[in-house]
Design a protein around this motif. Structure first.
Motif, mmCIF file in Angstrom:
data_model
loop_
_atom_site.group_PDB
_atom_site.id
_atom_site.type_symbol
_atom_site.label_atom_id
_atom_site.label_comp_id
_atom_site.label_asym_id
_atom_site.label_seq_id
_atom_site.Cartn_x
_atom_site.Cartn_y
_atom_site.Cartn_z
ATOM 1 N N GLY A 223 5.287 14.930 16.467
ATOM 2 C CA GLY A 223 4.717 13.611 16.717
ATOM 3 C C GLY A 223 3.967 12.965 15.573
ATOM 4 N N ILE A 224 3.939 13.598 14.399
ATOM 5 C CA ILE A 224 3.187 13.016 13.280
ATOM 6 C C ILE A 224 3.790 11.679 12.864
ATOM 7 C CG2 ILE A 224 2.453 13.315 10.880
ATOM 8 C CD1 ILE A 224 2.634 16.395 11.418
ATOM 9 N N VAL A 225 5.077 11.658 12.592
ATOM 10 C CA VAL A 225 5.729 10.427 12.132
ATOM 11 C C VAL A 225 5.577 9.334 13.177
ATOM 12 C CG1 VAL A 225 7.916 9.385 11.433
ATOM 13 C CG2 VAL A 225 7.352 11.714 10.687
ATOM 14 N N ALA A 226 5.798 9.670 14.438
ATOM 15 C CA ALA A 226 5.688 8.684 15.516
ATOM 16 C C ALA A 226 4.272 8.114 15.607
ATOM 17 C CB ALA A 226 6.089 9.311 16.852
ATOM 18 N N ALA A 227 3.268 8.972 15.516
ATOM 19 C CA ALA A 227 1.880 8.512 15.651
ATOM 20 C C ALA A 227 1.483 7.604 14.492
ATOM 21 C CB ALA A 227 0.937 9.713 15.737
ATOM 22 N N ILE A 228 1.851 7.992 13.271
ATOM 23 C CA ILE A 228 1.491 7.173 12.106
ATOM 24 C C ILE A 228 2.262 5.855 12.128
ATOM 25 C CG2 ILE A 228 1.534 7.055 9.578
ATOM 26 C CD1 ILE A 228 -0.630 8.957 10.752
ATOM 27 N N ALA A 229 3.549 5.910 12.444
ATOM 28 C CA ALA A 229 4.349 4.674 12.494
ATOM 29 C C ALA A 229 3.838 3.740 13.589
ATOM 30 C CB ALA A 229 5.821 5.014 12.726
ATOM 31 N N VAL B 143 0.838 -1.194 0.000
ATOM 32 C CA VAL B 143 0.000 0.000 0.000
ATOM 33 C C VAL B 143 0.874 1.247 0.000
ATOM 34 C CG1 VAL B 143 -1.913 -1.115 1.214
ATOM 35 C CG2 VAL B 143 -0.155 0.078 2.524
ATOM 36 N N ILE B 144 0.246 2.360 -0.386
ATOM 37 C CA ILE B 144 0.871 3.677 -0.287
ATOM 38 C C ILE B 144 0.032 4.491 0.693
ATOM 39 C CG2 ILE B 144 1.505 5.797 -1.479
ATOM 40 C CD1 ILE B 144 3.193 3.434 -2.340
ATOM 41 N N VAL B 145 0.685 5.015 1.715
ATOM 42 C CA VAL B 145 0.021 5.865 2.704
ATOM 43 C C VAL B 145 0.511 7.294 2.498
ATOM 44 C CG1 VAL B 145 -0.295 6.334 5.168
ATOM 45 C CG2 VAL B 145 -0.095 3.960 4.365
ATOM 46 N N SER B 146 -0.418 8.208 2.331
ATOM 47 C CA SER B 146 -0.100 9.627 2.151
ATOM 48 C C SER B 146 -0.653 10.397 3.341
ATOM 49 C CB SER B 146 -0.738 10.172 0.870
ATOM 50 O OG SER B 146 -0.382 9.376 -0.230
ATOM 51 N N VAL B 147 0.167 11.281 3.901
ATOM 52 C CA VAL B 147 -0.229 12.057 5.077
ATOM 53 C C VAL B 147 0.006 13.529 4.771
ATOM 54 C CG1 VAL B 147 0.134 12.413 7.549
ATOM 55 C CG2 VAL B 147 0.536 10.144 6.543
ATOM 56 N N PHE B 148 -1.005 14.363 5.005
ATOM 57 C CA PHE B 148 -0.918 15.794 4.709
ATOM 58 C C PHE B 148 -1.480 16.595 5.868
ATOM 59 C CE2 PHE B 148 -2.107 13.417 0.909
ATOM 60 C CZ PHE B 148 -1.036 13.651 0.092
ATOM 61 N N GLY B 149 -0.929 17.792 6.063
ATOM 62 C CA GLY B 149 -1.502 18.694 7.059
ATOM 63 C C GLY B 149 -0.481 19.656 7.596
ATOM 64 N N ARG C 176 -9.585 -2.271 4.912
ATOM 65 C CA ARG C 176 -10.508 -1.210 5.347
ATOM 66 C C ARG C 176 -10.291 -0.857 6.817
ATOM 67 N NH1 ARG C 176 -16.522 -1.585 3.444
ATOM 68 N NH2 ARG C 176 -15.357 -1.230 1.554
ATOM 69 N N GLN C 177 -10.114 -1.866 7.663
ATOM 70 C CA GLN C 177 -9.919 -1.609 9.090
ATOM 71 C C GLN C 177 -8.603 -0.874 9.331
ATOM 72 O OE1 GLN C 177 -10.159 -5.009 11.655
ATOM 73 N NE2 GLN C 177 -9.508 -3.875 13.439
ATOM 74 N N THR C 178 -7.554 -1.304 8.643
ATOM 75 C CA THR C 178 -6.258 -0.635 8.786
ATOM 76 C C THR C 178 -6.364 0.822 8.347
ATOM 77 O OG1 THR C 178 -5.103 -2.719 8.396
ATOM 78 C CG2 THR C 178 -3.830 -0.700 8.081
ATOM 79 N N ARG C 179 -7.000 1.054 7.207
ATOM 80 C CA ARG C 179 -7.190 2.424 6.710
ATOM 81 C C ARG C 179 -8.010 3.255 7.698
ATOM 82 N NH1 ARG C 179 -11.040 2.601 2.050
ATOM 83 N NH2 ARG C 179 -12.406 2.444 3.841
ATOM 84 N N ASP C 180 -9.096 2.680 8.222
ATOM 85 C CA ASP C 180 -9.943 3.409 9.168
ATOM 86 C C ASP C 180 -9.180 3.740 10.449
ATOM 87 O OD1 ASP C 180 -11.943 3.205 7.285
ATOM 88 O OD2 ASP C 180 -13.090 1.689 8.377
ATOM 89 N N ASN C 181 -8.357 2.815 10.930
ATOM 90 C CA ASN C 181 -7.557 3.073 12.138
ATOM 91 C C ASN C 181 -6.556 4.207 11.900
ATOM 92 O OD1 ASN C 181 -8.919 1.074 13.503
ATOM 93 N ND2 ASN C 181 -7.331 -0.469 13.210
ATOM 94 N N LEU C 182 -5.938 4.197 10.720
ATOM 95 C CA LEU C 182 -5.009 5.286 10.375
ATOM 96 C C LEU C 182 -5.731 6.624 10.307
ATOM 97 C CD1 LEU C 182 -2.627 3.987 7.574
ATOM 98 C CD2 LEU C 182 -1.998 4.842 9.828
ATOM 99 N N GLN C 183 -6.905 6.626 9.714
ATOM 100 C CA GLN C 183 -7.651 7.871 9.595
ATOM 101 C C GLN C 183 -8.104 8.387 10.959
ATOM 102 O OE1 GLN C 183 -10.534 6.802 6.571
ATOM 103 N NE2 GLN C 183 -9.188 7.530 4.938
ATOM 104 N N ALA C 184 -8.383 7.495 11.892
ATOM 105 C CA ALA C 184 -8.753 7.918 13.240
ATOM 106 C C ALA C 184 -7.561 8.598 13.935
ATOM 107 C CB ALA C 184 -9.238 6.726 14.056
ATOM 108 N N VAL C 185 -6.375 8.026 13.752
ATOM 109 C CA VAL C 185 -5.164 8.638 14.322
ATOM 110 C C VAL C 185 -4.924 10.001 13.675
ATOM 111 C CG1 VAL C 185 -2.643 8.427 14.485
ATOM 112 C CG2 VAL C 185 -4.104 6.451 14.971
#
Length: 88
Positions: free
Chosen positions: A14-20, A3-9, A57-66
């Protein structure tokens, strides 16, 4: 599945730590990671491999919640879809 995960904002501590950490909780292996900050805007791209029994879907939803807790936007796409979208 890769997968490819893209993070913007807006950049913040703590962004990298939280996503990792969120990916690690789902047993997702990070293969490549890159990030940049431009005028206070944070962008990160991650290539990762989900475990065989992972629920996309669950992995994506968990990432989006974080990401929501961080005030960030996260997208997770299957590698083949990402590649098809970026071919000319």
């Amino acid at each position: 599945m890769q997968v490819i995960v893209s993070v913007f904002g807006e950049d913040r501590v703590g962004i990298v730590a939280a996503i990792a950490t969120a990916l690690a909780k789902e047993q997702v292996n990070i293969l490549e990671i890159t990030q940049s900050i431009f005028k206070g805007n944070f962008t990160m791209m991650i290539s990762a491999k989900l475990p065989e029994n992972a629920d996309f879907r669950q992995t994506r939803d968990n990432l989006q919640a974080v990401a929501k807790q961080l005030g960030m936007t996260v997208q997770m796409q299957r590698q083949e879809l990402f590649d098809a979208m970026h071919k000319l």
